[in-house]
Design a protein around this motif. Sequence first.
Motif, PDB file in Angstrom:
ATOM      1  N   UNK A  17      10.394   2.780  11.434  1.00  0.00           N
ATOM      2  CA  UNK A  17       9.849   4.174  11.746  1.00  0.00           C
ATOM      3  C   UNK A  17       8.393   4.307  11.191  1.00  0.00           C
ATOM      4  N   UNK A  18       7.398   5.160  11.856  1.00  0.00           N
ATOM      5  CA  UNK A  18       6.184   5.202  11.540  1.00  0.00           C
ATOM      6  C   UNK A  18       5.681   6.646  11.393  1.00  0.00           C
ATOM      7  N   UNK A  19       4.903   7.071  10.642  1.00  0.00           N
ATOM      8  CA  UNK A  19       4.092   8.315  10.830  1.00  0.00           C
ATOM      9  C   UNK A  19       2.518   7.866  10.649  1.00  0.00           C
ATOM     10  N   UNK A  20       1.665   9.132  11.359  1.00  0.00           N
ATOM     11  CA  UNK A  20       0.566   8.780  11.648  1.00  0.00           C
ATOM     12  C   UNK A  20      -0.480   9.951  11.020  1.00  0.00           C
ATOM     13  N   UNK A  21      -1.629   9.966  11.351  1.00  0.00           N
ATOM     14  CA  UNK A  21      -2.638  10.729  10.767  1.00  0.00           C
ATOM     15  C   UNK A  21      -2.670  12.099  11.344  1.00  0.00           C
TER      16      UNK A  21
ATOM     17  N   UNK B   4      -7.139  14.144  10.641  1.00  0.00           N
ATOM     18  CA  UNK B   4      -7.782  12.594  10.490  1.00  0.00           C
ATOM     19  C   UNK B   4      -6.496  11.699  11.433  1.00  0.00           C
ATOM     20  N   UNK B   5      -6.867  11.650  12.828  1.00  0.00           N
ATOM     21  CA  UNK B   5      -6.142  11.084  13.551  1.00  0.00           C
ATOM     22  C   UNK B   5      -5.918   9.421  13.383  1.00  0.00           C
ATOM     23  N   UNK B   6      -4.875   8.968  13.971  1.00  0.00           N
ATOM     24  CA  UNK B   6      -4.784   7.375  14.065  1.00  0.00           C
ATOM     25  C   UNK B   6      -5.355   7.082  15.473  1.00  0.00           C
ATOM     26  N   UNK B   7      -6.198   6.109  15.312  1.00  0.00           N
ATOM     27  CA  UNK B   7      -7.070   5.739  16.533  1.00  0.00           C
ATOM     28  C   UNK B   7      -6.004   4.958  17.393  1.00  0.00           C
ATOM     29  N   UNK B   8      -6.033   5.082  18.684  1.00  0.00           N
ATOM     30  CA  UNK B   8      -5.346   4.443  19.704  1.00  0.00           C
ATOM     31  C   UNK B   8      -6.185   3.470  20.532  1.00  0.00           C
ATOM     32  N   UNK B   9      -5.877   2.382  20.938  1.00  0.00           N
ATOM     33  CA  UNK B   9      -6.357   1.263  21.477  1.00  0.00           C
ATOM     34  C   UNK B   9      -5.622  -0.015  21.136  1.00  0.00           C
TER      35      UNK B   9
ATOM     36  N   UNK C 132     -11.519  -0.038  11.119  1.00  0.00           N
ATOM     37  CA  UNK C 132     -12.256   0.460  10.150  1.00  0.00           C
ATOM     38  C   UNK C 132     -11.795   1.290   9.030  1.00  0.00           C
ATOM     39  N   UNK C 133     -10.775   0.564   8.322  1.00  0.00           N
ATOM     40  CA  UNK C 133     -10.100   1.365   7.105  1.00  0.00           C
ATOM     41  C   UNK C 133      -8.881   1.919   7.382  1.00  0.00           C
ATOM     42  N   UNK C 134      -8.399   1.960   8.679  1.00  0.00           N
ATOM     43  CA  UNK C 134      -6.830   2.446   8.860  1.00  0.00           C
ATOM     44  C   UNK C 134      -6.150   1.068   8.772  1.00  0.00           C
ATOM     45  N   UNK C 135      -4.985   1.516   8.332  1.00  0.00           N
ATOM     46  CA  UNK C 135      -4.171   0.364   8.063  1.00  0.00           C
ATOM     47  C   UNK C 135      -2.624   0.587   8.551  1.00  0.00           C
ATOM     48  N   UNK C 136      -1.817  -0.424   8.600  1.00  0.00           N
ATOM     49  CA  UNK C 136      -0.284  -0.195   8.587  1.00  0.00           C
ATOM     50  C   UNK C 136       0.073  -0.391   6.989  1.00  0.00           C
ATOM     51  N   UNK C 137       0.632   0.452   6.456  1.00  0.00           N
ATOM     52  CA  UNK C 137       1.025   0.258   5.046  1.00  0.00           C
ATOM     53  C   UNK C 137       2.365   1.097   4.705  1.00  0.00           C
ATOM     54  N   UNK C 138       3.046   0.675   3.420  1.00  0.00           N
ATOM     55  CA  UNK C 138       4.007   1.434   2.749  1.00  0.00           C
ATOM     56  C   UNK C 138       3.739   2.816   2.197  1.00  0.00           C
ATOM     57  N   UNK C 139       4.534   3.855   2.350  1.00  0.00           N
ATOM     58  CA  UNK C 139       4.072   5.160   1.734  1.00  0.00           C
ATOM     59  C   UNK C 139       5.349   5.651   1.228  1.00  0.00           C
ATOM     60  N   UNK C 140       5.278   6.010  -0.065  1.00  0.00           N
ATOM     61  CA  UNK C 140       6.238   6.497  -0.816  1.00  0.00           C
ATOM     62  C   UNK C 140       6.445   8.106  -0.389  1.00  0.00           C
ATOM     63  N   UNK C 141       5.263   8.582   0.063  1.00  0.00           N
ATOM     64  CA  UNK C 141       5.433   9.848   0.262  1.00  0.00           C
ATOM     65  C   UNK C 141       6.077  10.093   1.920  1.00  0.00           C
ATOM     66  N   UNK C 142       5.890   9.427   2.484  1.00  0.00           N
ATOM     67  CA  UNK C 142       6.580   9.354   3.828  1.00  0.00           C
ATOM     68  C   UNK C 142       8.303   9.067   3.605  1.00  0.00           C
TER      69      UNK C 142
ATOM     70  N   UNK D  12      -3.656   9.842   6.295  1.00  0.00           N
ATOM     71  CA  UNK D  12      -5.176  10.220   6.712  1.00  0.00           C
ATOM     72  C   UNK D  12      -5.796   9.461   7.536  1.00  0.00           C
ATOM     73  N   UNK D  13      -4.816   8.760   8.403  1.00  0.00           N
ATOM     74  CA  UNK D  13      -5.252   7.927   9.810  1.00  0.00           C
ATOM     75  C   UNK D  13      -4.545   6.667   9.598  1.00  0.00           C
ATOM     76  N   UNK D  14      -3.807   6.581   8.638  1.00  0.00           N
ATOM     77  CA  UNK D  14      -3.023   5.238   8.681  1.00  0.00           C
ATOM     78  C   UNK D  14      -1.675   5.172   9.385  1.00  0.00           C
ATOM     79  N   UNK D  15      -1.139   4.069   9.524  1.00  0.00           N
ATOM     80  CA  UNK D  15       0.146   4.035  10.056  1.00  0.00           C
ATOM     81  C   UNK D  15       1.013   3.739   8.727  1.00  0.00           C
TER      82      UNK D  15
END
Length: 272
Positions: A183-187, A191-196, A224-234, A244-247
Amino acid sequence: MQRNSVIRRVLAAAVVVAAAAGCTVSGSAGSAPTKPPASSKPADDKPSSKPSGTQEPDGPEAQNALLSEGDKGMKVRELQARLRQVAWLFEYPDGSYGGSTVKAVKGFQGKRGLPETGEVDPVTWERLLKMTSKPGFFELYAGGDQPAAKPDPRCLQGRVLCISKTSRTLVWMVDGKAQLQVDVRFGSELTPTREGVFKIDFKSRNHHSTLYDTPMPYAMFFSRGQAVHYSSDFKARGYTGASHGCVNVRDEAKIASLFEQVKAGDKVVVYW
């Protein structure tokens, strides 16, 4: 006179024949109302005040449980989502009718003077329907495990992080075959997560954001600074928050495995 007598006898015979055939004879002599069909309602019958299908059942039918402990599936997931709407269940829907769901159903029933069986009979279900709205997709899957969207055609060749904004899933694919799903969460809108189509530029196991002063474990940067990463907040807040734009990924064990498999240069596709 004789002729008039004959005419009167002929007319009388005609009346008898007509009555025997079931016809209505006009006039004051011998007329009678026809019997209404057996399916007709009496004139003083009143229509039900509720539309068809909304009456609460009674009698033996009301005692038949629609859902009970041990049941699994989408109907249970819907029940759990509706119980969350009226604050009787606080856990995320998981489609499994366990102890917490039993307790929530008993509380709902007791508050409304219904037998506290912990089972959902037609009366309980009807009452819950009246107090709630049909759950949306992400209410049903507030805790995750939602089915992934159909992979974008650009995901079907090579090594790809296939990321769907529609289903909020990331599927790690190799040569068109799914290897792992999270499962993932976006910006947010600001601060949207860019598509493409992108590629993994570099990885950082214990990355810390200097811009937002926050940890970004298992970071895999792609744009450009956006990454897939683990989030304890998520993990803690689910879809009530945003990045803030990351996945963001909330399953640490899965992203740890993913981090080991993904290499710099692997493709990333973010799509609706």
